[in-house]
Write a protein that holds these residues in place. Sequence first.
Motif, PDB file in Angstrom:
ATOM      1  N   ASP A  36      -5.731   9.829   2.080  1.00  0.00           N
ATOM      2  CA  ASP A  36      -5.499   9.951   3.017  1.00  0.00           C
ATOM      3  C   ASP A  36      -4.149  10.725   3.242  1.00  0.00           C
ATOM      4  O   ASP A  36      -4.281  11.313   4.185  1.00  0.00           O
ATOM      5  N   ALA A  79     -12.826   0.800  -4.185  1.00  0.00           N
ATOM      6  CA  ALA A  79     -11.988   0.363  -5.983  1.00  0.00           C
ATOM      7  C   ALA A  79     -12.660  -0.719  -5.420  1.00  0.00           C
ATOM      8  O   ALA A  79     -13.727  -1.952  -4.917  1.00  0.00           O
ATOM      9  N   ASN A 138       1.174  -1.723  -0.088  1.00  0.00           N
ATOM     10  CA  ASN A 138       0.734   0.009   0.154  1.00  0.00           C
ATOM     11  C   ASN A 138       0.560   1.627   0.236  1.00  0.00           C
ATOM     12  O   ASN A 138       0.426   2.127  -0.263  1.00  0.00           O
ATOM     13  N   LYS A 158      -4.408  14.562   5.170  1.00  0.00           N
ATOM     14  CA  LYS A 158      -3.975  14.933   7.163  1.00  0.00           C
ATOM     15  C   LYS A 158      -3.222  15.716   7.020  1.00  0.00           C
ATOM     16  O   LYS A 158      -2.975  17.238   7.645  1.00  0.00           O
ATOM     17  N   GLU A 200      -6.318   0.985  -1.680  1.00  0.00           N
ATOM     18  CA  GLU A 200      -7.696  -0.591  -1.823  1.00  0.00           C
ATOM     19  C   GLU A 200      -9.157  -0.340  -1.306  1.00  0.00           C
ATOM     20  O   GLU A 200      -9.787  -0.996  -1.636  1.00  0.00           O
ATOM     21  N   TYR A 201      -9.134   0.278  -0.413  1.00  0.00           N
ATOM     22  CA  TYR A 201     -10.908   1.001  -0.096  1.00  0.00           C
ATOM     23  C   TYR A 201     -11.901   2.370  -1.115  1.00  0.00           C
ATOM     24  O   TYR A 201     -12.490   2.680  -0.685  1.00  0.00           O
ATOM     25  N   HIS A 240      -8.101   6.450  -0.719  1.00  0.00           N
ATOM     26  CA  HIS A 240      -8.113   5.369  -0.115  1.00  0.00           C
ATOM     27  C   HIS A 240      -6.837   4.393  -0.869  1.00  0.00           C
ATOM     28  O   HIS A 240      -7.378   3.238   0.231  1.00  0.00           O
ATOM     29  N   ASN A 297      -8.603  13.496  11.770  1.00  0.00           N
ATOM     30  CA  ASN A 297      -9.632  13.535  10.736  1.00  0.00           C
ATOM     31  C   ASN A 297     -10.003  13.975   9.756  1.00  0.00           C
ATOM     32  O   ASN A 297     -10.216  14.710   9.321  1.00  0.00           O
ATOM     33  N   LEU A 298     -10.867  13.010   8.995  1.00  0.00           N
ATOM     34  CA  LEU A 298     -10.688  12.789   7.066  1.00  0.00           C
ATOM     35  C   LEU A 298     -11.685  13.856   6.853  1.00  0.00           C
ATOM     36  O   LEU A 298     -11.451  15.122   6.180  1.00  0.00           O
ATOM     37  N   MET A 299     -12.848  14.193   7.642  1.00  0.00           N
ATOM     38  CA  MET A 299     -13.533  14.647   7.008  1.00  0.00           C
ATOM     39  C   MET A 299     -13.921  16.562   7.525  1.00  0.00           C
ATOM     40  O   MET A 299     -13.689  17.008   6.544  1.00  0.00           O
ATOM     41  N   ARG A 300     -12.361  16.739   8.745  1.00  0.00           N
ATOM     42  CA  ARG A 300     -12.424  17.421   9.196  1.00  0.00           C
ATOM     43  C   ARG A 300     -11.444  18.187   8.584  1.00  0.00           C
ATOM     44  O   ARG A 300     -11.375  19.289   7.571  1.00  0.00           O
ATOM     45  N   PRO A 328     -20.441  13.889   1.190  1.00  0.00           N
ATOM     46  CA  PRO A 328     -19.767  13.008   0.411  1.00  0.00           C
ATOM     47  C   PRO A 328     -20.289  12.154  -0.638  1.00  0.00           C
ATOM     48  O   PRO A 328     -21.352  11.776  -0.740  1.00  0.00           O
ATOM     49  N   PHE A 329     -18.973  11.412  -1.999  1.00  0.00           N
ATOM     50  CA  PHE A 329     -19.746  10.674  -2.543  1.00  0.00           C
ATOM     51  C   PHE A 329     -18.199   9.568  -2.511  1.00  0.00           C
ATOM     52  O   PHE A 329     -16.841  10.177  -2.381  1.00  0.00           O
ATOM     53  N   ARG A 330     -18.573   8.727  -2.160  1.00  0.00           N
ATOM     54  CA  ARG A 330     -17.745   7.042  -1.426  1.00  0.00           C
ATOM     55  C   ARG A 330     -18.313   6.921  -2.979  1.00  0.00           C
ATOM     56  O   ARG A 330     -18.488   5.797  -3.057  1.00  0.00           O
TER      57      ARG A 330
END
Lengths: 316, 316
Positions: B171, B236, B89, B175, B204-205, B202, B182-185, B231-233
Amino acid sequence: MSILVVGSVAFDSIETPHGRVDHVLGGAATFFSLAASYFTDVRVIGVVGEDFTDENEAVLTRRGVDTRGLEHVEGKSFHWTGSYLKNLNEAQTLKTELNVFETFAPKIPAEYADSDYLFLANIDPVLQAGVRRQMPKVKMVCGDTMNYWIHDHRENLNKVLIGLDALLINDGEAKMLAGEDNLMRAANKILSTGPKTLIIKHGEYGATAFFSEHSFGSQNGSGKPGYTSVPFRAPALPLDAVVDPTGAGDSFAGGFFGYLASQPEVTPAVFKRAMFYGGVMGSFAVEKFGTERLQQLSREEIDQRFARIREISHLD
Amino acid sequence: MSILVVGSVAFDSIETPHGRVDHVLGGAATFFSLAASYFTDVRVIGVVGEDFTDENEAVLTRRGVDTRGLEHVEGKSFHWTGSYLKNLNEAQTLKTELNVFETFAPKIPAEYADSDYLFLANIDPVLQAGVRRQMPKVKMVCGDTMNYWIHDHRENLNKVLIGLDALLINDGEAKMLAGEDNLMRAANKILSTGPKTLIIKHGEYGATAFFSEHSFGSQNGSGKPGYTSVPFRAPALPLDAVVDPTGAGDSFAGGFFGYLASQPEVTPAVFKRAMFYGGVMGSFAVEKFGTERLQQLSREEIDQRFARIREISHLD
């Protein structure tokens, strides 16, 4: 339909970047029960000590959880002390005081014998297997485990895995269990030797279910067409504050299994929705310390969050 | 519609658990161009040395990529040596030989002046800003960056970020850029100071897009209703063999931006589909070493994989 859950009922002392709490109600069976209680009847089997108060028990009974299987014995309850200061995604265990949990021997009350579903939370696989044997007629059995049992009690664990309809573990546990670093290959390896379905939890990224040809339709021998080799990935909800990750995985399991148990039949479509409900309950659990957030939700809030997770992940 | 991409065209020497390759064609602009070429016209700006062969260039031109902006100079091409033996990764850089890339000064050929879209791959933000200034009329600008620029060239980078329609980073970079775990913040902080939309990858995610009130509808001042705080996720695709992760992020960017550029208008629905196409191209990229897998795909294969990613993530 009713779910019987066996596992830890404990006190947790936790520090996270958002603060610290001392001796709050916790334990896998507690988080599972509360999360599942919004969907179906839940019965819990566990052991607690003299420090476990009526108010502690009322947290469960107020949610309709049947606590007749919660054994009260002399001594102190299981107490876990952990920190997320270094890494919110992985607990650092500072102290584990098993106390009364050390000699836990699950006893199934006669009133629980007709339970329809069984959840084996993370405890000694010998105990998991014992409970499983005493509940031969349940429609579906799901379970959890952890690194310690995978590493040091593999033979005992294998006997449990082979009887599971679904195993719920995280990325690291899946890789360790399979001895394989690629998640997809790890999943196939685990499915070839044990559970019919595998759910791998990815923390803040959600969870993926991997299916085998036995995932659907084999429980009653009807052979209904449900087989799919396509995994299903449910996202977690991005949150702007993860106050306390403790119990997120158990709450996922509770939401997942609770929803499954509330449905007349476990079809692929129901299973996928259950994965979303798992994410919903996991996302609530981490918003406050301990079980606080899970104690007084409404089904409306739960379904709103379900819709939100759908919205963030669906093209239309 | 045409995309102009500026970035590295390089040779990579890579070792992964699946083997090793020496001096294969790579570089961010290369992966991006190949991935985007399945959706729209692509023009590339970069610099290569005397070791860059006609066959290397033909890899791009066979896919219809316009290489008139690929400058050939004396010396050797950029050469990156990396290993994924410890962690699939995260690349471990063993050697970075900038060579001709060290004095790269992007020149935009006259024929590229009418490009509709601009992608600023990961290079010195001063160069990114310079290219941006020379292309004032493009409809949309997306860009990438990396830890080094975030940490040591923040002021220059900030000037680029503020002009981006979308920033694509991973990610760790998000950060670091926000100084927030925190990813959202982190996302909200980044959006408040720079790009209109943020895509966090992210690995593999999958990837998550975070939107601001300027994400849609502001490019032509029409103020069309497109704002969403949700958000939109995009997931993978779980793969049973990640042969070589190199270029996955650039291929994601190519699929994402290539699809956007192929559509008449960038609506929220189009944006979401573009996120899926990003995941599709990223998943192809890692199946073989270097750019091999991206060289001869068909649109049918691409759309089949799109359908599969939809299948693994959608309830119905």
